[in-house]
Write an enzyme that holds these catalytic residues in place. Structure first.
Site, mmCIF file in Angstrom:
data_model
loop_
_atom_site.group_PDB
_atom_site.id
_atom_site.type_symbol
_atom_site.label_atom_id
_atom_site.label_comp_id
_atom_site.label_asym_id
_atom_site.label_seq_id
_atom_site.Cartn_x
_atom_site.Cartn_y
_atom_site.Cartn_z
ATOM 1 N N GLY A 1 0.791 -1.231 0.000
ATOM 2 C CA GLY A 1 0.000 0.000 0.000
ATOM 3 C C GLY A 1 0.819 1.275 0.000
ATOM 4 O O GLY A 1 1.870 1.373 -0.639
ATOM 5 N N ASP B 1 7.347 -3.374 9.557
ATOM 6 C CA ASP B 1 5.975 -3.845 9.350
ATOM 7 C C ASP B 1 5.800 -5.130 10.140
ATOM 8 O O ASP B 1 6.742 -5.907 10.303
ATOM 9 C CB ASP B 1 5.711 -4.095 7.860
ATOM 10 C CG ASP B 1 4.229 -4.071 7.508
ATOM 11 O OD1 ASP B 1 3.816 -3.194 6.728
ATOM 12 O OD2 ASP B 1 3.469 -4.934 8.010
ATOM 13 N N ASP C 1 6.208 -5.209 15.452
ATOM 14 C CA ASP C 1 4.966 -4.510 15.744
ATOM 15 C C ASP C 1 5.288 -3.070 16.153
ATOM 16 O O ASP C 1 5.989 -2.851 17.153
ATOM 17 C CB ASP C 1 4.258 -5.258 16.893
ATOM 18 C CG ASP C 1 2.877 -4.702 17.192
ATOM 19 O OD1 ASP C 1 2.608 -3.528 16.844
ATOM 20 O OD2 ASP C 1 2.080 -5.437 17.793
ATOM 21 N N TYR D 1 -7.991 0.661 9.432
ATOM 22 C CA TYR D 1 -9.193 1.486 9.261
ATOM 23 C C TYR D 1 -10.466 0.633 9.155
ATOM 24 O O TYR D 1 -11.154 0.639 8.145
ATOM 25 C CB TYR D 1 -9.056 2.439 8.054
ATOM 26 C CG TYR D 1 -8.388 1.883 6.821
ATOM 27 C CD1 TYR D 1 -9.122 1.280 5.812
ATOM 28 C CD2 TYR D 1 -7.010 1.983 6.645
ATOM 29 C CE1 TYR D 1 -8.508 0.800 4.663
ATOM 30 C CE2 TYR D 1 -6.387 1.508 5.498
ATOM 31 C CZ TYR D 1 -7.144 0.917 4.515
ATOM 32 O OH TYR D 1 -6.535 0.441 3.375
ATOM 33 N N TYR E 1 -11.622 5.367 14.166
ATOM 34 C CA TYR E 1 -10.603 5.757 13.178
ATOM 35 C C TYR E 1 -10.446 7.275 13.133
ATOM 36 O O TYR E 1 -9.328 7.801 13.198
ATOM 37 C CB TYR E 1 -11.013 5.223 11.798
ATOM 38 C CG TYR E 1 -10.024 5.529 10.701
ATOM 39 C CD1 TYR E 1 -8.788 4.914 10.661
ATOM 40 C CD2 TYR E 1 -10.328 6.453 9.698
ATOM 41 C CE1 TYR E 1 -7.872 5.185 9.657
ATOM 42 C CE2 TYR E 1 -9.432 6.733 8.680
ATOM 43 C CZ TYR E 1 -8.195 6.097 8.666
ATOM 44 O OH TYR E 1 -7.290 6.368 7.678
ATOM 45 N N PRO F 1 -4.661 11.831 3.141
ATOM 46 C CA PRO F 1 -5.188 11.382 1.845
ATOM 47 C C PRO F 1 -6.713 11.248 1.914
ATOM 48 O O PRO F 1 -7.290 11.172 2.996
ATOM 49 C CB PRO F 1 -4.570 9.998 1.647
ATOM 50 C CG PRO F 1 -3.619 9.779 2.792
ATOM 51 C CD PRO F 1 -4.017 10.717 3.872
ATOM 52 N N VAL G 1 -7.757 5.913 -0.808
ATOM 53 C CA VAL G 1 -6.699 5.572 -1.771
ATOM 54 C C VAL G 1 -6.871 4.130 -2.228
ATOM 55 O O VAL G 1 -7.135 3.244 -1.405
ATOM 56 C CB VAL G 1 -5.297 5.680 -1.125
ATOM 57 C CG1 VAL G 1 -4.212 5.646 -2.184
ATOM 58 C CG2 VAL G 1 -5.184 6.921 -0.264
ATOM 59 N N THR H 1 -5.802 -3.153 0.618
ATOM 60 C CA THR H 1 -6.648 -3.207 1.817
ATOM 61 C C THR H 1 -7.930 -2.401 1.614
ATOM 62 O O THR H 1 -9.023 -2.862 1.955
ATOM 63 C CB THR H 1 -5.875 -2.684 3.048
ATOM 64 O OG1 THR H 1 -4.729 -3.507 3.236
ATOM 65 C CG2 THR H 1 -6.733 -2.730 4.300
#
Ligand SMILES: NC(=O)c1ccc[n+]([C@@H]2O[C@H](COP(=O)([O-])OP(=O)(O)OC[C@H]3O[C@@H](n4cnc5c(N)ncnc54)[C@H](O)[C@@H]3O)[C@@H](O)[C@H]2O)c1
Length: 241
Positions: free
Chosen positions: A14, A34, A54, A85, A146, A176, A179, A183
């Site tokens: 992403g 990640d 993490d 999200y 979120y 943003p 997008v 995901t």
């Protein structure tokens, strides 16, 4: 200018992958943190430092930033991009749902920035970039945690800018719109989500990860030292705030 080093969280795919590749393309040495392995990103960046861990875990993050220093010697740019999200009606959200969103979206940027700070200070120059969302402006009803987490991240951005200004470190946020990432395609963008968001934009197309790259490069630019505490609303006109 010395070769700059950047750490991007959520770099496996992403937006994070897009940012990591873009920074590498501009000559940065890039590390990605990640929770997932990052083979695809590593395949696109020579000399990529893959950190699997993490971003909410202080110990793992500290070990990761130390590996950045061991490998590259310096750290200048931190992109707090890892995020989740989930969309759910407010009345179905459990305290555990709430805490997970807050931990990944709001606490991780604190944990990562805190671990990186001694190295940014040692470099005498730094850029912290937090990825928020235009959802803070449009406030969709099924994304209450979120929106709260990203609004919190904007507050973090502003106050941290005040705290770190004296060290030559700027702190900014990029917001943003929806997008087209894998995901988003699987979750919020599915079932007409992209079309609904696009209808509220002035720019009549879906935002791609590449649409955020120029904003990132602007914020981290050597010449952007007077830009700090700001949120860049890169949402195709979905909210003029
Ligand atoms: N895609 C969108 O529509 C959109 C819109 C506005 C803002 N954003 C924000 O942009 C960022 C990236 O979104 P994306 O669509 O590229 O997401 P994505 O799901 O494609 O990638 C997120 C990455 O973060 C990683 N991650 C999740 N939790 C982690 C943790 N605790 N520690 C380390 N890594 C972790 C995941 O493994 C994943 O690789 C997020 O902060 C998101 O809120 C996305």
């Amino acid at each position: 200018m010395d070769t700059r080093t950047a750490l991007v969280t959520g770099a496996a795919q992403g937006l994070g992958q897009e940012f990591a590749v873009a920074l590498a393309g501009r000559g940065y040495r890039v590390a990605g943190l990640d929770i997932a392995p990052q083979a695809e990103t590593a395949g696109k960046i020579p000399d990529y430092l893959e950190l699997v861990g993490d971003a909410t875990d202080d110990e793992q993050v500290r070990a990761g930033t130390q590996r950045v220093i061991d490998r590259f010697g310096t750290l200048h740019v931190v992109v707090n991009n890892a995020g989740v999200y989930p969309a759910k009606p407010f009345e179905e959200i459990t305290p555990e749902d709430w805490r997970r969103v807050m931990r990944v979206n709001l606490e991780a940027p604190f944990v990562v920035t805190r671990a990186a700070l001694p190295h940014l200070k040692a470099a005498g120059w730094g850029r912290v970039v937090n990825i928020v969302s235009a959802a803070v402006f449009t406030a969709p009803p099924d994304m209450v945690p979120y929106v709260a987490s990203k609004m919190g991240l904007i507050g973090f951005t502003r106050a941290l800018a005040s705290a770190l200004g004296p060290y030559g470190i700027t702190v900014n946020a990029i917001a943003p719109t929806m997008v087209r990432t894998a995901t988003a395609e699987r979750t919020v963008g599915a079932g007409g989500g992209f079309e609904a968001v696009r209808a509220g934009q002035v720019v009549p197309r879906t935002q791609e990860p590449s649409d955020l790259v120029s904003s990132l490069l602007y914020v981290v630019d050597e010449g952007s030292g007077f830009l700090t505490g700001q949120t860049l609303n890169v949402s195709g006109g979905s909210a003029f705030l």
